[in-house]
Design an enzyme around this catalytic site. Structure first.
Site, PDB file in Angstrom:
ATOM      1  N   SER A  41       0.820  -1.201   0.000  1.00 44.71           N
ATOM      2  CA  SER A  41       0.000   0.000   0.000  1.00 44.71           C
ATOM      3  C   SER A  41       0.858   1.257   0.000  1.00 44.71           C
ATOM      4  CB  SER A  41      -0.958  -0.036   1.186  1.00 44.71           C
ATOM      5  OG  SER A  41      -1.887   1.004   1.088  1.00 44.71           O
ATOM      6  N   ASP A  87      -3.470   6.450  -3.055  1.00 44.13           N
ATOM      7  CA  ASP A  87      -2.219   5.885  -2.560  1.00 44.13           C
ATOM      8  C   ASP A  87      -1.726   4.876  -3.610  1.00 44.13           C
ATOM      9  OD1 ASP A  87      -4.103   3.918  -2.069  1.00 44.13           O
ATOM     10  OD2 ASP A  87      -3.296   3.350  -0.125  1.00 44.13           O
ATOM     11  N   ASP A 115      -1.514   1.698  -4.077  1.00 46.50           N
ATOM     12  CA  ASP A 115      -2.298   0.529  -4.524  1.00 46.50           C
ATOM     13  C   ASP A 115      -3.751   0.917  -4.784  1.00 46.50           C
ATOM     14  OD1 ASP A 115      -2.849   0.832  -1.767  1.00 46.50           O
ATOM     15  OD2 ASP A 115      -3.341  -1.293  -1.546  1.00 46.50           O
ATOM     16  N   ARG A 126      -7.159   3.866  -1.471  1.00 45.33           N
ATOM     17  CA  ARG A 126      -7.551   5.033  -0.672  1.00 45.33           C
ATOM     18  C   ARG A 126      -7.549   6.289  -1.548  1.00 45.33           C
ATOM     19  NH1 ARG A 126      -4.559   5.361   4.710  1.00 45.33           N
ATOM     20  NH2 ARG A 126      -2.801   5.804   3.379  1.00 45.33           N
ATOM     21  N   GLU A 174     -13.485   4.863   6.764  1.00 43.86           N
ATOM     22  CA  GLU A 174     -12.624   5.054   7.938  1.00 43.86           C
ATOM     23  C   GLU A 174     -11.817   6.328   7.753  1.00 43.86           C
ATOM     24  OE1 GLU A 174      -9.970   1.744   8.385  1.00 43.86           O
ATOM     25  OE2 GLU A 174      -8.872   2.204   6.563  1.00 43.86           O
TER      26      GLU A 174
END
Length: 597
Positions: free
Chosen positions: A149, A306, A308, A311, A408
């Site tokens: 990530s 990000d 990968d 997000r 989140e």
């Protein structure tokens, strides 16, 4: 499939020579670090540096991990050989040790194929959400994504999904971990990736999944006409990761004008040359080139994934010319509002709202709770991490409920039930549509956020962390809070001038709010997590990080609708945070390093 020769003599030699150099230099600490303890396989799978030794990601540890996982799946599914698994990977590589995500993915494929298990191995890099999507879409037993990530460039990781399309939760992590320990000796065929890649058991799902994914997310496109004619200019950066082509395709699927790509960052580069850390949560520094491009093109919004692409960060140019980077909580409010607004327009039946759900993690803003109370849908919170939201969403979907949105604070959003994990690609397209719609009303994201707060109550949050490498210090800091003022099993009732109305400790399973004093959310004695509720509407959680040497804190002040003195609310929250740092963290006494500015 065009894969590099996957196990060659030279790769073993690279690792061997790295180790020989360490021995020659007498680098005892470095050797200890690599060889003293095996990487721990947890619910997040593995994440560690690429390099030699059992504490690092390398050919051997990937093979061992996959052998254990394969055995565990054989025990869990009688039809594993009919259904199979999917394996995806990002663009990370580590020339020093010869490791790369693509190489690790093909070694993992070889292990499964040697046991007669069909493998859907992507022929090229994909975003992380493509793996859970494929598990659900093809009805597979499991999925593996090789990615670290947004971690530093020398790291890699191994993320695991179960047949329900969500990340694994306990007890699977323990079961897999035990199976790894029992299968450490490489099976003869495990090294033989070249033959495995020619096996009829190997399939490439790339084209099919690419088509199906972009078809699936179009269910969330509600304003095609606006999108087509929108004048809004948007900049996108994939921060040297995998996101560029996929976000371009997502915009196309929504008939939005293609975003301007940051040229220096659009191609995958495992060196991440233009950023210190490839993490858009770090805000400004990662977005410097995006802001420059936006100024040149006259764009008002920047989207950043990000590496990968699971997000999404968003920034908007303000009227004074400065850029505002939204927090994950603010974006959760905007996307939650938007998803509900679109749902409501599609659903005239007033009773339908009763089976509608939104989720967020317990350290994220409670703004969805406020919207749910007013609009009549359900809101639930889960433990920290998308694995909990993904699994809970699956349960609710299986009961015939609609799960509209989950988020989140760490800029993770799930806007579509076809991926039961965070997905920065679908979120980018949906955000693009929301921005285009708001532009037709001459409204900016910042203005819309204020409107949401005016209607549902201001929710102001402030999150940060301290760095601490000493586990004993961390333990004693939390133990002091559990035995406050020297009294055993007694929590603080005050923090400076602020009075505490409730305490929930998810390390021990205590909750002062429950009649039986037992917490409802699952507890974990291996990680620290205490939440304090204050009489002034403040909530603060202190917890340790699963992947980094940090003690994190998350604070929020939830005001009732109508209480709109933002300056006063902000000062109240600042004072509360100062009191928590001074009284509960005691950074001087505990020698904690503050978050680097």
């Amino acid at each position: 499939m065009d894969f590099p020769h996957t196990h060659t003599h030279s790769d073993k030699l690279i690792i061997t020579s790295m180790v020989q150099d360490m021995v020659k230099e007498g680098a005892v600490e470095a050797l200890k670090k690599c060889f003293s303890s095996r990487m721990e396989f947890g619910t997040a799978g593995l994440r560690a540096a690429m390099g030699p030794g059992i504490s690092c990601m390398n050919d051997l540890t990937i093979i061992q991990t996959t052998q254990g996982f394969c055995r565990y799946l054989e025990d869990s599914f009688e039809n594993l050989k009919e259904r199979g698994v999917v394996i995806g990977y990002d663009a990370r590589a580590h020339p020093t040790s010869g490791g790369s995500s693509k190489r690790f993915a093909s070694l993992a494929a070889a292990v499964f194929i040697s046991r007669g298990v069909p493998v859907h191995l992507f022929s090229d890099i994909t975003p992380t959400p493509f793996v859970p999507f494929t598990v659900s879409h093809l009805g597979l037993c499991a999925g593996i994504m090789v990615t670290a990530s947004h971690n530093p460039k020398q790291d890699n990781g191994y993320k695991v999904y179960w047949e329900n399309g969500a990340q694994i939760v306990s007890p699977h992590d323990k079961g897999i971990s035990t199976a790894i320990e029992e299968n450490l000796e490489p099976w003869p065929e495990s090294w033989n990736a070249e033959d495995a890649l020619k096996s009829p058991l190997l399939k490439d799902p790339y084209q099919d999944i690419h088509t199906e994914y972009f078809k699936a997310i179009q269910k969330h496109c509600h304003h095609r006409e606006i999108n087509k004619s929108s004048e809004v200019k948007i900049v996108h950066t994939s921060v040297h990761g995998v996101g560029h082509a996929f976000v371009q395709s997502a915009f196309k699927a929504f008939e939005l004008h293609p975003p301007y790509a940051v040229e220096e960052q659009k191609d995958p580069d495992p060196d991440f040359p233009t950023v210190k850390y490839p993490n858009p949560e770090e805000g400004e520094g990662v977005l410097t080139l995006s802001f420059a491009l936006a100024e040149r093109e006259g764009a008002t919004v920047v989207l950043a994934n990000d590496p990968d692409a699971d997000r999404l960060a968003i920034a908007e140019k303000q009227e004074g010319g400065q850029w505002r980077v939204f927090s994950g909580n603010e974006l959760g409010a905007l996307l939650g509002w938007w998803m509900f607004r679109c749902w409501k327009q599609q659903n005239s039946d007033t009773g339908a709202v009763k089976s509608l759900y939104m989720l967020s993690s317990t350290v994220s803003s409670k703004i969805l709770r406020a919207i749910a109370l007013k609009e009549g849908f359900h809101f639930e919170e889960t433990l920290t991490g998308f694995k909990w939201m993904g699994n809970r969403a699956r349960d609710l979907l299986d009961q015939g409920k609609t799960v509209l949105f989950a988020f989140e604070e760490a800029i993770g959003y799930m806007c579509s039930p076809s991926v039961l994990d965070k997905d920065g690609v679908s979120a980018a397209a949906i955000a693009g549509e929301m921005i285009s719609y708001l532009a037709t009303k001459n409204t900016s994201l910042s203005q819309q956020l204020t409107t949401i707060y005016e209607e549902y109550g201001y929710h102001i949050s402030k999150n940060s962390y301290f760095i601490c490498h000493d586990q004993d210090v961390i333990r004693s800091l939390f133990e002091r809070l559990r035995n406050y003022g020297g009294q055993k099993d007694s929590y603080p009732t005050q923090c400076g001038r602020f009075s505490i109305s409730a305490v929930r400790d998810l390390t021990t399973g205590y909750d002062s709010n429950r009649p039986d004093k037992k917490a409802v959310l699952p507890t974990s004695s291996s990680s620290q997590m205490i939440t304090f509720t204050f009489s002034n509407g403040g909530v603060a959680t202190m917890r340790t990080s699963g992947t980094e040497p940090k003690i994190k804190y998350y604070t929020e002040l939830c005001a009732a609708p109508g209480n709109s003195d933002v300056a006063h609310l902000k000062k109240e929250l600042d004072d509360l945070v100062d009191a928590i740092v001074e009284n509960f963290f005691e950074p001087q006494k505990n020698k904690l390093q503050p978050k680097p500015e």
